[in-house]
Motif scaffolding. Structure first.
Motif, PDB file in Angstrom:
ATOM      1  N   GLY A 283       2.907 -87.241 -81.369  1.00  8.03           N
ATOM      2  CA  GLY A 283       2.938 -86.742 -82.737  1.00  8.03           C
ATOM      3  C   GLY A 283       3.369 -87.812 -83.716  1.00  8.03           C
ATOM      4  O   GLY A 283       3.774 -88.918 -83.368  1.00  8.03           O
ATOM      5  N   ASP A 284       3.266 -87.462 -84.994  1.00  6.72           N
ATOM      6  CA  ASP A 284       3.659 -88.396 -86.040  1.00  6.72           C
ATOM      7  C   ASP A 284       5.177 -88.544 -86.048  1.00  6.72           C
ATOM      8  O   ASP A 284       5.917 -87.568 -85.983  1.00  6.72           O
ATOM      9  N   GLY A 285       5.636 -89.778 -86.146  1.00  5.82           N
ATOM     10  CA  GLY A 285       7.069 -90.042 -86.246  1.00  5.82           C
ATOM     11  C   GLY A 285       7.723 -90.092 -84.885  1.00  5.82           C
ATOM     12  O   GLY A 285       7.180 -89.669 -83.885  1.00  5.82           O
ATOM     13  N   THR A 286       8.933 -90.638 -84.860  1.00  3.27           N
ATOM     14  CA  THR A 286       9.711 -90.668 -83.630  1.00  3.27           C
ATOM     15  C   THR A 286      11.065 -90.040 -83.928  1.00  3.27           C
ATOM     16  O   THR A 286      11.133 -88.891 -84.283  1.00  3.27           O
ATOM     17  N   GLY A 287      12.125 -90.793 -83.794  1.00  3.21           N
ATOM     18  CA  GLY A 287      13.429 -90.292 -84.209  1.00  3.21           C
ATOM     19  C   GLY A 287      14.183 -89.627 -83.086  1.00  3.21           C
ATOM     20  O   GLY A 287      13.648 -89.272 -82.048  1.00  3.21           O
ATOM     21  N   THR A 288      15.479 -89.407 -83.353  1.00  2.00           N
ATOM     22  CA  THR A 288      16.381 -88.869 -82.345  1.00  2.00           C
ATOM     23  C   THR A 288      16.012 -87.456 -81.938  1.00  2.00           C
ATOM     24  O   THR A 288      16.044 -87.104 -80.760  1.00  2.00           O
ATOM     25  N   ASP A 289      15.648 -86.632 -82.914  1.00  2.00           N
ATOM     26  CA  ASP A 289      15.331 -85.243 -82.605  1.00  2.00           C
ATOM     27  C   ASP A 289      14.194 -85.149 -81.593  1.00  2.00           C
ATOM     28  O   ASP A 289      14.261 -84.372 -80.644  1.00  2.00           O
ATOM     29  N   ARG A 290      13.147 -85.963 -81.791  1.00  3.11           N
ATOM     30  CA  ARG A 290      12.013 -85.918 -80.874  1.00  3.11           C
ATOM     31  C   ARG A 290      12.424 -86.424 -79.489  1.00  3.11           C
ATOM     32  O   ARG A 290      12.045 -85.856 -78.471  1.00  3.11           O
ATOM     33  N   ASP A 291      13.229 -87.498 -79.448  1.00  5.35           N
ATOM     34  CA  ASP A 291      13.671 -88.029 -78.165  1.00  5.35           C
ATOM     35  C   ASP A 291      14.511 -87.005 -77.410  1.00  5.35           C
ATOM     36  O   ASP A 291      14.383 -86.862 -76.193  1.00  5.35           O
ATOM     37  N   GLU A 292      15.363 -86.282 -78.131  1.00  3.90           N
ATOM     38  CA  GLU A 292      16.189 -85.271 -77.476  1.00  3.90           C
ATOM     39  C   GLU A 292      15.336 -84.119 -76.955  1.00  3.90           C
ATOM     40  O   GLU A 292      15.591 -83.575 -75.877  1.00  3.90           O
ATOM     41  N   LEU A 293      14.301 -83.744 -77.699  1.00  8.53           N
ATOM     42  CA  LEU A 293      13.431 -82.671 -77.260  1.00  8.53           C
ATOM     43  C   LEU A 293      12.651 -83.080 -76.015  1.00  8.53           C
ATOM     44  O   LEU A 293      12.502 -82.290 -75.075  1.00  8.53           O
ATOM     45  N   VAL A 294      12.167 -84.316 -75.988  1.00  8.80           N
ATOM     46  CA  VAL A 294      11.474 -84.822 -74.797  1.00  8.80           C
ATOM     47  C   VAL A 294      12.415 -84.808 -73.600  1.00  8.80           C
ATOM     48  O   VAL A 294      12.031 -84.435 -72.481  1.00  8.80           O
ATOM     49  N   HIS A 295      13.678 -85.190 -73.824  1.00  7.82           N
ATOM     50  CA  HIS A 295      14.673 -85.188 -72.754  1.00  7.82           C
ATOM     51  C   HIS A 295      14.860 -83.768 -72.204  1.00  7.82           C
ATOM     52  O   HIS A 295      14.946 -83.562 -70.987  1.00  7.82           O
ATOM     53  N   LEU A 296      14.905 -82.780 -73.095  1.00  9.86           N
ATOM     54  CA  LEU A 296      15.056 -81.396 -72.654  1.00  9.86           C
ATOM     55  C   LEU A 296      13.839 -80.926 -71.855  1.00  9.86           C
ATOM     56  O   LEU A 296      13.979 -80.193 -70.877  1.00  9.86           O
ATOM     57  N   LEU A 297      12.668 -81.384 -72.255  1.00  7.31           N
ATOM     58  CA  LEU A 297      11.453 -80.956 -71.556  1.00  7.31           C
ATOM     59  C   LEU A 297      11.382 -81.505 -70.132  1.00  7.31           C
ATOM     60  O   LEU A 297      10.713 -80.918 -69.276  1.00  7.31           O
ATOM     61  N   LEU A 298      12.041 -82.610 -69.880  1.00  6.95           N
ATOM     62  CA  LEU A 298      12.012 -83.238 -68.565  1.00  6.95           C
ATOM     63  C   LEU A 298      13.250 -82.893 -67.733  1.00  6.95           C
ATOM     64  O   LEU A 298      13.566 -83.598 -66.767  1.00  6.95           O
ATOM     65  N   ARG A 299      13.926 -81.833 -68.107  1.00  9.28           N
ATOM     66  CA  ARG A 299      15.072 -81.389 -67.301  1.00  9.28           C
ATOM     67  C   ARG A 299      14.578 -80.730 -66.022  1.00  9.28           C
ATOM     68  O   ARG A 299      13.554 -80.022 -66.019  1.00  9.28           O
ATOM     69  N   PRO A 300      15.277 -80.933 -64.887  1.00  6.18           N
ATOM     70  CA  PRO A 300      14.867 -80.334 -63.617  1.00  6.18           C
ATOM     71  C   PRO A 300      14.816 -78.813 -63.700  1.00  6.18           C
ATOM     72  O   PRO A 300      15.584 -78.178 -64.442  1.00  6.18           O
ATOM     73  N   LEU A 301      13.913 -78.217 -62.935  1.00  8.06           N
ATOM     74  CA  LEU A 301      13.729 -76.772 -62.946  1.00  8.06           C
ATOM     75  C   LEU A 301      14.700 -76.036 -62.035  1.00  8.06           C
ATOM     76  O   LEU A 301      14.973 -74.858 -62.249  1.00  8.06           O
ATOM     77  N   GLY A 302      15.201 -76.722 -61.010  1.00 11.51           N
ATOM     78  CA  GLY A 302      16.042 -76.052 -60.025  1.00 11.51           C
ATOM     79  C   GLY A 302      17.458 -76.569 -60.022  1.00 11.51           C
ATOM     80  O   GLY A 302      17.777 -77.599 -60.604  1.00 11.51           O
ATOM     81  N   PRO A 303      18.372 -75.858 -59.348  1.00 18.60           N
ATOM     82  CA  PRO A 303      19.764 -76.289 -59.239  1.00 18.60           C
ATOM     83  C   PRO A 303      19.932 -77.426 -58.247  1.00 18.60           C
ATOM     84  O   PRO A 303      19.033 -77.757 -57.482  1.00 18.60           O
ATOM     85  N   GLY A 304      21.084 -78.008 -58.276  1.00 19.89           N
ATOM     86  CA  GLY A 304      21.428 -79.043 -57.315  1.00 19.89           C
ATOM     87  C   GLY A 304      20.751 -80.355 -57.561  1.00 19.89           C
ATOM     88  O   GLY A 304      20.523 -81.141 -56.645  1.00 19.89           O
ATOM     89  N   THR A 305      20.350 -80.638 -58.816  1.00 13.35           N
ATOM     90  CA  THR A 305      19.667 -81.879 -59.126  1.00 13.35           C
ATOM     91  C   THR A 305      20.413 -82.625 -60.195  1.00 13.35           C
ATOM     92  O   THR A 305      21.249 -82.078 -60.887  1.00 13.35           O
TER      93      THR A 305
END
Length: 305
Positions: A283-305
């Motif tokens: 998308g247009d632009g970068t910034g901290t908000d977008r980086d944090e959202l990408v980080h949240l999207l790549l969080r593991p789905l299961g426990p113990g990780t």
């Protein structure tokens, strides 16, 4: 992906995902074996490896029409997949008729009206619809069978072996050999003769499992088994390009590396998460908000990780 196309249109529609599905030689051979031998294809793999999408891909490639889906839970029984009968609704309708036309109700009670209305209260389930006579095989996904009651896999064996089943409520209707019932297809109807449903072309059945439990040996012998491995960097790159275009792959190397690193550390991640993260990064632009959202999207789905 075309410019301006919504994210849901690109990543979430079964047909869109099926069109760009990336199969390998083992997958193609397993699918062909299941089709030729008239056997279910038992597909195992972690969430997000494309188990259900495979069925949509085969339906699209072979022109087999709409995919039927049967989501399985611990409360599901074989009958749920074959058909449902709304006996209570039919009794209520009988009571309504009795209150407005006692003579008609007397006829209904004696069986003379039974012929004309029972099909309204019967609906074939996804498995039952898949077993209707047809010129080409239907495609059926029995999704997450490992969540089922322990008896369901064995209960399915007879249906898979015979390619047929009967509806007792219709078998008893000696006066009317043919009844029209609803099917699992939107607005669909089918003729059932003497309560028997027999396929002319065995459906292409994809049984998915996340590997959370073992299945009985008799069930496994009846199936063609296919395990879908988690995609490596080469396949992930092909998937990203197929979904989002060459530009996405040129800009997504870091996210793919992050995805693989977190997965190697024991995190349960799906390819969908990577695609969504890359889509946002384009998308247009970068910034901290977008980086944090990408980080949240790549969080593991299961426990113990």
């Amino acid at each position: 992906m075309t410019r301006g196309e919504p994210l849901g249109e690109t990543l979430d529609r079964p047909t869109s995902r099926a069109r760009v599905y990336q199969s390998d030689r083992n997958t193609v051979e397993a699918v062909n074996a299941a089709l030729l031998l008239r056997r279910p294809l038992l597909v195992t793999g972690r969430p997000g490896t494309g188990k259900s999408t495979l069925a949509h891909h085969v339906a699209l490639e072979l022109g087999l029409g709409r995919v039927l889906t049967w989501p399985v839970t611990s409360r599901v029984t074989l009958k749920d997949g074959l058909y449902t009968y709304d006996a209570i609704g039919r009794l209520r309708e009988a009571g309504r008729l009795a209150s407005v036309a006692p003579q008609a109700y007397g006829e209904f009670s004696s069986g003379s009206e039974e012929r004309s209305d029972i099909g309204t209260y019967l609906r074939l389930g996804p498995l039952g619809t898949a077993l209707l006579p047809s010129e080409r095989p239907r495609v059926l996904v029995i999704d997450e069978l490992d969540k089922s009651d322990i008896d369901l896999p064995n209960d399915l064996l007879h249906v898979f072996e015979e390619g047929q089943f009967e509806i007792p409520e219709l078998v008893r209707l000696a006066r009317e050999p043919t009844v029209h019932v609803l099917t699992h297809d939107p607005g669909g109807f089918a003729e059932i003769v003497r309560g028997q449903v027999q396929c002319t072309e065995f459906p292409f059945v994809v049984v998915t499992s996340n590997g959370e439990r073992d299945f009985p040996p008799a069930f496994l012998r009846r199936c063609i088994q296919l395990e879908l491995p988690e995609p490596d960097v080469e396949k992930l790159t092909r998937i990203v390009e197929a979904h989002l275009g060459r530009e996405a792959t040129d800009r997504a190397h870091q996210l793919i590396e992050t995805f693989l690193r977190r997965r190697a550390e024991g995190g349960m991640l799906s390819t969908d998460q990577l695609l969504n993260a890359i889509y946002l990064s384009l998308g247009d632009g970068t910034g901290t908000d977008r980086d944090e959202l990408v980080h949240l999207l790549l969080r593991p789905l299961g426990p113990g990780t």
